[in-house]
Design an enzyme around this catalytic site. Structure first.
Site, PDB file in Angstrom:
ATOM      1  N   HIS A 105      14.605  -8.404 -11.196  1.00  0.00           N
ATOM      2  CA  HIS A 105      15.597  -8.047 -10.174  1.00  0.00           C
ATOM      3  C   HIS A 105      16.740  -9.044 -10.149  1.00  0.00           C
ATOM      4  CE1 HIS A 105      12.297  -5.682  -7.826  1.00  0.00           C
ATOM      5  NE2 HIS A 105      12.856  -4.957  -8.785  1.00  0.00           N
ATOM      6  N   SER A 124      14.521   0.294 -10.387  1.00  0.00           N
ATOM      7  CA  SER A 124      15.086  -0.634  -9.409  1.00  0.00           C
ATOM      8  C   SER A 124      15.977  -1.678 -10.070  1.00  0.00           C
ATOM      9  CB  SER A 124      13.982  -1.317  -8.603  1.00  0.00           C
ATOM     10  OG  SER A 124      13.164  -2.091  -9.443  1.00  0.00           O
TER      11      SER A 124
END
Length: 272
Positions: free
Chosen positions: A191, A138
């Site tokens: 992230h 991710s």
């Protein structure tokens, strides 16, 4: 005699899914295969793949620099790997179709993996004095979302949410916050670092890392990559993707622009 009950229709068309998977370009296929291979390796109990390849700030030294490249392709379980691969596939496929296979390989093995990792280590270890490890593809999902958000912002600066107009470049940040709230044990910082690198890539500040097209064309011609490798995307094919020039109703008149696409100490995963 009772009439057998008809099975409910599938929520997706298997034929379309198969057709999409068959058309995936080469590097995207290789990434998915490597993710699958490392997940299968994690099933054995002799050697921990997660401990070997995760990005752990205190474990980074000259002998373990490989972690800067291995952490995006290692996951903590089937659902972690499956959901990340599901989110990554369309974004990576689009990137490779636009930029070419050699460019995708050079960037994702190089700066698009190492820069988010270096930024994360700098903040986590030097500033926060922590040692939380991260892993999962991710990081690439949020990086590509950040890059696409910058491109979308140039043509569509705002989207409406009720009475509010929100800048489109903030959409990956909103997704990052929502994911961190809804899913436990994910790395908000990891992230965020990926999104920031994606912003830099979308703004063109990382173009120094993109291999020169003359060099790529020489390599392709010398090795006849387009003829030898199935699903390979060449430098000349990539200008408007593998499917030709997309129609545009843009009135800007800028030449060459494509249609913008909207689109572990204490171990933390990158992604659901």
């Amino acid at each position: 005699m009772a009439t057998p009950t008809a099975l409910p229709p599938l929520p997706f068309n298997p034929g379309r899914v198969r057709s999409y998977l068959v058309r995936l370009p080469l590097f995207t296929r290789l990434v998915l295969l490597v993710i699958l291979a490392f997940w299968l390796l994690e099933l054995q109990t002799i050697w921990s793949v997660v401990e070997w390849g995760a990005l752990i700030p205190n474990e980074i030294n000259l002998g373990t620099m490989y972690r800067l490249n291995t952490y995006p392709i290692i996951h903590t379980g089937f659902f972690h790997a499956f959901l990340n691969a599901l989110a990554l596939t369309p974004l990576l496929e689009r990137f490779e179709a636009e930029h070419g296979t050699l460019t995708a390989i050079a960037l994702f093995i190089g700066p698009l993996s190492t820069l988010p990792a270096g930024l994360y280590i700098l903040i986590e270890k030097v500033i926060l004095h922590g040692n939380t490890s991260v892993l999962g593809s991710s990081v690439w999902v949020f990086l590509l979302l950040g890059s696409e958000a910058i491109r979308t912002f140039k043509s569509n600066p705002y989207f409406s949410l009720g009475p509010y107009k929100i800048p489109t470049w903030t959409s990956p940040l909103l997704a990052c916050v929502v994911l961190s709230i809804l899913v436990s044990n994910v790395s908000f910082l990891g992230h965020l670092c990926a999104i920031l690198v994606g912003y830099l890539f979308g703004l063109g500040y990382l173009k120094v890392f993109v291999p020169p097209e003359k060099v790529l064309r020489w390599i392709e011609g010398k090795l006849n990559l387009l003829g030898r490798l199935p699903h390979y995307v060449s430098v000349d094919q990539k200008t408007y993707g593998r499917y030709g020039v997309l129609p545009s109703n843009s009135a800007s008149g800028t030449s060459g622009n494509q249609v913008p696409m909207s689109f572990l100490g204490n171990s933390q995963r990158l992604g659901a």
